[in-house]
Design an enzyme around this catalytic site. Structure first.
Site, PDB file in Angstrom:
ATOM      1  CG  ASP A  23      -1.721  -1.311   1.290  1.00 24.74           C
ATOM      2  OD1 ASP A  23      -1.526  -2.090   2.221  1.00 24.74           O
ATOM      3  OD2 ASP A  23      -2.494  -1.551   0.349  1.00 24.74           O
ATOM      4  CD  GLU A  49      -1.481  -3.200  -7.010  1.00 29.33           C
ATOM      5  OE1 GLU A  49      -2.376  -3.826  -6.391  1.00 29.33           O
ATOM      6  OE2 GLU A  49      -1.654  -2.059  -7.460  1.00 29.33           O
TER       7      GLU A  49
END
Ligand code: TRH
Length: 347
Positions: free
Chosen positions: A15, A251
């Site tokens: 994040d 990610e």
């Protein structure tokens, strides 16, 4: 323009990794960026130099009464503070408000990218939030590629980088390991130890190092373990550029692995209801890997039980070079964000 990027760290580092990378690239393009981050503890290693144009505001407790900028980005649907949203609604000209979603190769991404979502209640009533999806097709927000990436890569000296870490450029194999707790990790270590060729396995800190240590693994056979410190994001790219094979996860490192044009194996962020399997399969459909790489990735992620096929790095290198070419041809995420903001939310 002035940007407010809100980022809540759920767990791991992606994040913050994505939030920081977007903020730094917008800053590099001359934008003024405030990054509201609820956990700044990783920045000293992730981004030790900071970035031009980026101001980091610890998003904890009472917030400074800040006037919202021209664009408000909430990363992964983290909901900005209500007091801030109220000030957004009070602006004579509402900011462009977008939700930067998780990356996926699944078909829904194209259908959802750019869609407006009117806010019907709460302090933001009357505002419109837009969905903004990164992705692997031209009809998405694409993937982030820093403008200086090519020149950094061209200036990079792999041999020197490895030598600095005591790894001789003697034809031995160099592999980086960034993962959670992949079920096939014991098999991988056994496979590498049994090979004729020496492998230097560069283990990243945190969960990857813990997983290797939990196996009581040490140097054995052809396997040489190296325990890395947390690197900056820019140095992590250099790690990826130095290796013959990169195990990436989540990610952001997943995308960096594709940009590195070296063979990479992705461990997707595991979700309880196995929703991550569809996401993994959608990516493999995009990648079109040779069968052994597909089987390897599925085994690495525990989607199918079974032995890890021996890596065929020559074939996988061809797949990696093709994938990098396709990624380079995609829309570039920071450029798309700027276009979207300048167009007041029209894609
Ligand atoms: O740490 P992650 O597993 O983050 C995950 C994913 O983002 C996932 O989508 C999200 O839902 C979950 O967090 C909550 O993997 P990821 O995405 O690769 O983020 C790691 C970041 O850390 C990335 O920006 C690369 C960076 N990094 C460094 O800067 N230095 C390092 O030494 C290493 C190993 C990573």
């Amino acid at each position: 323009m002035r940007w407010d990027i809100f980022c809540r760290v759920i767990d791991n580092h992606g994040d913050a990794g994505v939030g920081w990378r977007v903020a730094a690239e917008l800053g590099a393009r001359g934008e003024q960026v405030r990054l509201w981050l609820d956990d700044v503890s990783m920045l000293p290693w992730m981004a030790p130099q900071g970035a031009p144009g980026v101001e980091v505001i610890p998003w904890t407790g009472a917030l400074p009464p800040a006037e919202p900028g021209d664009v408000v980005v909430e990363a992964f649907g983290c909901d900005p503070p209500e007091a801030f949203v109220a000030r957004m609604a009070a602006r004579p000209r509402a900011p462009v408000w977008l939700n930067l979603e998780y990356l996926s190769a699944e078909p829904y991404v194209e259908r959802s990218h750019g869609l407006p979502s009117p806010v019907m209640s709460g302090p933001g009533a009357g505002l419109t939030k837009h969905f903004f999806y990164p992705g692997f097709t031209p009809r998405t927000g694409g993937l982030l590629r820093e403008r200086d990436l090519g020149e950094r890569r061209a200036a990079f000296d792999r041999g020197a980088w490895l030598a600095q870490r005591g790894i001789p450029a003697d034809g031995s194999q160099v592999i980086s390991l960034f993962c959670y707790e992949p079920p096939a990790l014991p098999q991988l270590l056994d496979q590498l130890a049994a090979q004729a060729r020496i492998t230097h396995l560069l283990v990243t800190p945190g969960r990857a190092a813990a997983a290797v240590r939990a196996l009581g693994a040490g140097d054995r056979g052809s396997l040489r373990l190296h325990w890395l410190p947390w690197l900056s994001q820019r140095a992590y790219d250099e790690l990826l550029w130095s290796c013959d094979l990169n195990f990436v996860r989540g990610e952001d490192s997943f995308v960096r692995g594709l940009l590195a044009a070296a063979p990479s194996v992705w461990q997707i962020y595991p979700q309880d209801d196995s929703a991550h399997h569809a996401k993994l399969l959608a990516f493999l459909d995009w990648l079109q890997p040779p069968a052994d790489l597909r089987d390897f990735v599925l085994a690495w992620n525990g989607v199918v039980p079974g032995a890890l096929p021996p890596p065929d790095l020559a074939a996988w290198a061809a797949t990696a070079r093709l994938a990098q070419g396709r990624v380079e041809a995609l829309p570039e995420l920071a450029t798309e964000l700027l276009r979207f903001a300048a167009g007041h939310g029209r894609i």
